[in-house]
Design a protein around this motif. Sequence first.
Motif, PDB file in Angstrom:
ATOM      1  N   THR A   1       0.840  -1.208   0.000  1.00 33.51           N
ATOM      2  CA  THR A   1       0.000   0.000   0.000  1.00 33.51           C
ATOM      3  C   THR A   1       0.867   1.248   0.000  1.00 33.51           C
ATOM      4  O   THR A   1       0.599   2.214  -0.717  1.00 33.51           O
ATOM      5  CB  THR A   1      -0.909   0.022   1.251  1.00 33.51           C
ATOM      6  N   GLN A   2       1.926   1.178   0.826  1.00 32.33           N
ATOM      7  CA  GLN A   2       2.810   2.344   0.895  1.00 32.33           C
ATOM      8  C   GLN A   2       3.449   2.623  -0.458  1.00 32.33           C
ATOM      9  O   GLN A   2       3.529   3.771  -0.896  1.00 32.33           O
ATOM     10  CB  GLN A   2       3.907   2.084   1.942  1.00 32.33           C
ATOM     11  N   GLU A   3       3.860   1.541  -1.100  1.00 35.11           N
ATOM     12  CA  GLU A   3       4.492   1.668  -2.414  1.00 35.11           C
ATOM     13  C   GLU A   3       3.545   2.355  -3.401  1.00 35.11           C
ATOM     14  O   GLU A   3       3.904   3.262  -4.127  1.00 35.11           O
ATOM     15  CB  GLU A   3       4.836   0.278  -2.964  1.00 35.11           C
ATOM     16  N   ARG A   4       2.305   1.854  -3.340  1.00 35.39           N
ATOM     17  CA  ARG A   4       1.299   2.402  -4.263  1.00 35.39           C
ATOM     18  C   ARG A   4       1.044   3.895  -3.984  1.00 35.39           C
ATOM     19  O   ARG A   4       0.949   4.711  -4.879  1.00 35.39           O
ATOM     20  CB  ARG A   4      -0.002   1.610  -4.117  1.00 35.39           C
ATOM     21  N   LEU A   5       0.989   4.207  -2.695  1.00 31.87           N
ATOM     22  CA  LEU A   5       0.768   5.607  -2.302  1.00 31.87           C
ATOM     23  C   LEU A   5       1.898   6.495  -2.813  1.00 31.87           C
ATOM     24  O   LEU A   5       1.664   7.576  -3.357  1.00 31.87           O
ATOM     25  CB  LEU A   5       0.698   5.721  -0.782  1.00 31.87           C
ATOM     26  N   LEU A   6       3.130   5.968  -2.643  1.00 29.02           N
ATOM     27  CA  LEU A   6       4.297   6.728  -3.087  1.00 29.02           C
ATOM     28  C   LEU A   6       4.251   6.962  -4.597  1.00 29.02           C
ATOM     29  O   LEU A   6       4.514   8.068  -5.075  1.00 29.02           O
ATOM     30  CB  LEU A   6       5.584   5.979  -2.725  1.00 29.02           C
ATOM     31  N   ALA A   7       3.883   5.887  -5.315  1.00 32.63           N
ATOM     32  CA  ALA A   7       3.822   5.979  -6.775  1.00 32.63           C
ATOM     33  C   ALA A   7       2.781   7.029  -7.183  1.00 32.63           C
ATOM     34  O   ALA A   7       3.029   7.876  -8.065  1.00 32.63           O
ATOM     35  CB  ALA A   7       3.455   4.624  -7.370  1.00 32.63           C
ATOM     36  N   THR A   8       1.649   7.009  -6.520  1.00 33.80           N
ATOM     37  CA  THR A   8       0.592   7.976  -6.837  1.00 33.80           C
ATOM     38  C   THR A   8       1.089   9.388  -6.561  1.00 33.80           C
ATOM     39  O   THR A   8       0.933  10.304  -7.388  1.00 33.80           O
ATOM     40  CB  THR A   8      -0.670   7.707  -5.986  1.00 33.80           C
ATOM     41  N   ALA A   9       1.711   9.567  -5.405  1.00 34.86           N
ATOM     42  CA  ALA A   9       2.215  10.895  -5.037  1.00 34.86           C
ATOM     43  C   ALA A   9       3.218  11.384  -6.068  1.00 34.86           C
ATOM     44  O   ALA A   9       3.173  12.547  -6.494  1.00 34.86           O
ATOM     45  CB  ALA A   9       2.854  10.840  -3.648  1.00 34.86           C
ATOM     46  N   ALA A  10       4.103  10.459  -6.487  1.00 31.50           N
ATOM     47  CA  ALA A  10       5.111  10.829  -7.482  1.00 31.50           C
ATOM     48  C   ALA A  10       4.443  11.262  -8.778  1.00 31.50           C
ATOM     49  O   ALA A  10       4.823  12.271  -9.393  1.00 31.50           O
ATOM     50  CB  ALA A  10       6.049   9.654  -7.731  1.00 31.50           C
ATOM     51  N   ALA A  11       3.408  10.511  -9.169  1.00 26.83           N
ATOM     52  CA  ALA A  11       2.698  10.825 -10.411  1.00 26.83           C
ATOM     53  C   ALA A  11       2.044  12.203 -10.314  1.00 26.83           C
ATOM     54  O   ALA A  11       2.131  13.028 -11.229  1.00 26.83           O
ATOM     55  CB  ALA A  11       1.652   9.752 -10.703  1.00 26.83           C
ATOM     56  N   VAL A  12       1.409  12.448  -9.167  1.00 23.94           N
ATOM     57  CA  VAL A  12       0.741  13.750  -8.980  1.00 23.94           C
ATOM     58  C   VAL A  12       1.757  14.880  -9.049  1.00 23.94           C
ATOM     59  O   VAL A  12       1.543  15.891  -9.730  1.00 23.94           O
ATOM     60  CB  VAL A  12      -0.019  13.768  -7.622  1.00 23.94           C
ATOM     61  N   LEU A  13       2.877  14.675  -8.369  1.00 19.53           N
ATOM     62  CA  LEU A  13       3.908  15.715  -8.377  1.00 19.53           C
ATOM     63  C   LEU A  13       4.452  15.960  -9.778  1.00 19.53           C
ATOM     64  O   LEU A  13       4.640  17.104 -10.187  1.00 19.53           O
ATOM     65  CB  LEU A  13       5.064  15.312  -7.442  1.00 19.53           C
ATOM     66  N   ALA A  14       4.669  14.866 -10.501  1.00 24.56           N
ATOM     67  CA  ALA A  14       5.174  14.999 -11.867  1.00 24.56           C
ATOM     68  C   ALA A  14       4.183  15.777 -12.723  1.00 24.56           C
ATOM     69  O   ALA A  14       4.549  16.669 -13.490  1.00 24.56           O
ATOM     70  CB  ALA A  14       5.416  13.617 -12.467  1.00 24.56           C
ATOM     71  N   GLY A  15       2.910  15.437 -12.539  1.00 22.78           N
ATOM     72  CA  GLY A  15       1.845  16.127 -13.274  1.00 22.78           C
ATOM     73  C   GLY A  15       1.850  17.609 -12.974  1.00 22.78           C
ATOM     74  O   GLY A  15       1.784  18.463 -13.873  1.00 22.78           O
ATOM     75  N   LEU A  16       1.966  17.900 -11.693  1.00 23.66           N
ATOM     76  CA  LEU A  16       1.971  19.293 -11.246  1.00 23.66           C
ATOM     77  C   LEU A  16       3.138  20.055 -11.868  1.00 23.66           C
ATOM     78  O   LEU A  16       2.981  21.180 -12.341  1.00 23.66           O
ATOM     79  CB  LEU A  16       2.060  19.320  -9.711  1.00 23.66           C
ATOM     80  N   LEU A  17       4.292  19.381 -11.857  1.00 23.80           N
ATOM     81  CA  LEU A  17       5.500  19.989 -12.414  1.00 23.80           C
ATOM     82  C   LEU A  17       5.298  20.302 -13.900  1.00 23.80           C
ATOM     83  O   LEU A  17       5.604  21.386 -14.389  1.00 23.80           O
ATOM     84  CB  LEU A  17       6.684  19.037 -12.235  1.00 23.80           C
ATOM     85  N   LEU A  18       4.724  19.318 -14.593  1.00 26.96           N
ATOM     86  CA  LEU A  18       4.456  19.474 -16.021  1.00 26.96           C
ATOM     87  C   LEU A  18       3.506  20.660 -16.246  1.00 26.96           C
ATOM     88  O   LEU A  18       3.729  21.530 -17.090  1.00 26.96           O
ATOM     89  CB  LEU A  18       3.815  18.179 -16.550  1.00 26.96           C
ATOM     90  N   TRP A  19       2.443  20.685 -15.415  1.00 26.89           N
ATOM     91  CA  TRP A  19       1.456  21.769 -15.558  1.00 26.89           C
ATOM     92  C   TRP A  19       2.101  23.125 -15.307  1.00 26.89           C
ATOM     93  O   TRP A  19       1.841  24.097 -15.995  1.00 26.89           O
ATOM     94  CB  TRP A  19       0.282  21.529 -14.588  1.00 26.89           C
ATOM     95  N   LEU A  20       2.980  23.137 -14.255  1.00 24.24           N
ATOM     96  CA  LEU A  20       3.635  24.388 -13.898  1.00 24.24           C
ATOM     97  C   LEU A  20       4.486  24.911 -15.045  1.00 24.24           C
ATOM     98  O   LEU A  20       4.423  26.080 -15.396  1.00 24.24           O
ATOM     99  CB  LEU A  20       4.523  24.190 -12.666  1.00 24.24           C
ATOM    100  N   THR A  21       5.246  24.017 -15.657  1.00 26.23           N
ATOM    101  CA  THR A  21       6.131  24.460 -16.738  1.00 26.23           C
ATOM    102  C   THR A  21       5.332  24.932 -17.939  1.00 26.23           C
ATOM    103  O   THR A  21       5.699  25.888 -18.608  1.00 26.23           O
ATOM    104  CB  THR A  21       7.077  23.331 -17.184  1.00 26.23           C
ATOM    105  N   ILE A  22       4.226  24.242 -18.213  1.00 24.10           N
ATOM    106  CA  ILE A  22       3.463  24.589 -19.412  1.00 24.10           C
ATOM    107  C   ILE A  22       2.496  25.747 -19.169  1.00 24.10           C
ATOM    108  O   ILE A  22       2.476  26.735 -19.905  1.00 24.10           O
ATOM    109  CB  ILE A  22       2.669  23.362 -19.932  1.00 24.10           C
TER     110      ILE A  22
END
Lengths: 158, 207
Positions: free
Chosen positions: B8-29
């Motif tokens: 579960t922790q792994e999955r949570l981490l993966a989700t968090a990473a994905a969200v952060l990556a998305g945010l970063l992408l949105w921020l740059t664009i």
Amino acid sequence: MKKVSLLFSALCLSAGAWAGAADQITVQEPYVRLAPPNAPATGAFMVLKNNGDKDVKLLKADNPASKVTELHNHINDNGVMKMRPVAAVEIKAKGEAVLKPGSLHVMLIDLKAPLKEGDSVPLTLSFDDGSSKTVEAKVVRPSAAVAMPPMQHQGHKH
Amino acid sequence: MGWMQEKTQERLLATAAAVLAGLLLWLTIAWQPELPEAPLPRAAAPSGGDFVLESATGPVDLRSFRGRLTLIYFGYTYCPDVCPTSLAATSEGLKRLRPEEAAKVAMLFVSVDPERDTPARLKEYAEFFHPGIVGVTGKPEELASIARRYGAFYARQAVATAGDGYVVDHTSDTYVVGPDGRLLGKIGHATPPDEVVTIIRNYLKQN
């Protein structure tokens, strides 16, 4: 009275072409705006054309229908409309003065009796050289005056 | 048990990473920093609003005009030229509307000279210009508050030759209130009838 004016015109005629200001001014489409019921005052409007080479000043207007007759102007002071008497209306040589609603006009104050649509009011205009002339101003309903402002039906713009 | 928690922790981490990556992408664009802008001092826009005033046939509540475009003009019946000029042009515009359009428009003439303008006198005056115009007035303090809310201004001026010795200088715009009671704008003094028609039609289309 009639005799006096006859005598006067005879004198004028015999004096030759007395080119007074009154003679060089043409008054176009004079009208009086029909006053709403009970309204104590109304305006008279016209275009004064100066055909002469000298500037002329209209100093006074008179009429038998109201107790007071004044020359007035509108002042738009930052959107606040003020109406004030003016001492004279200047009509430049070869120019014209337009007396119209919301601008310069002759004010008929304290009407002796309500004017009716279609009535005619004799307006006597006096100029700065002492000459004067009388024109018949028709009483016109305001909406009609707005719909057909004088001067505009000289050409079709459709 | 421990294995399940790790998963579960792994999955949570993966989700968090994905969200952060998305945010970063949105921020740059998409993120465009706005330049800090000092707000300019601005006079509060007139708010308009409801009121109840007296007519020859009883109190008139602006709320009863909901559903219609309502024009409001502030003036007085002793007004020698300003009001007749403006009212004649506006009413001529109203008369040029098609019947189905006219049915959606109302007009009030608010007298700011209650001392001389009785409701009966107002009725006669307003109807001279257009049978649909309702003449209303009220107590001086009510009128002052309404005028302030609409952005209208008036002031008495002593003029010897005027009836009773005074005239009232006043703004000569016609205020436009929407079907929902909101103040939409104004029609300038002596706007020609054809323009009045165009302005009203535009408001009717928008509302």
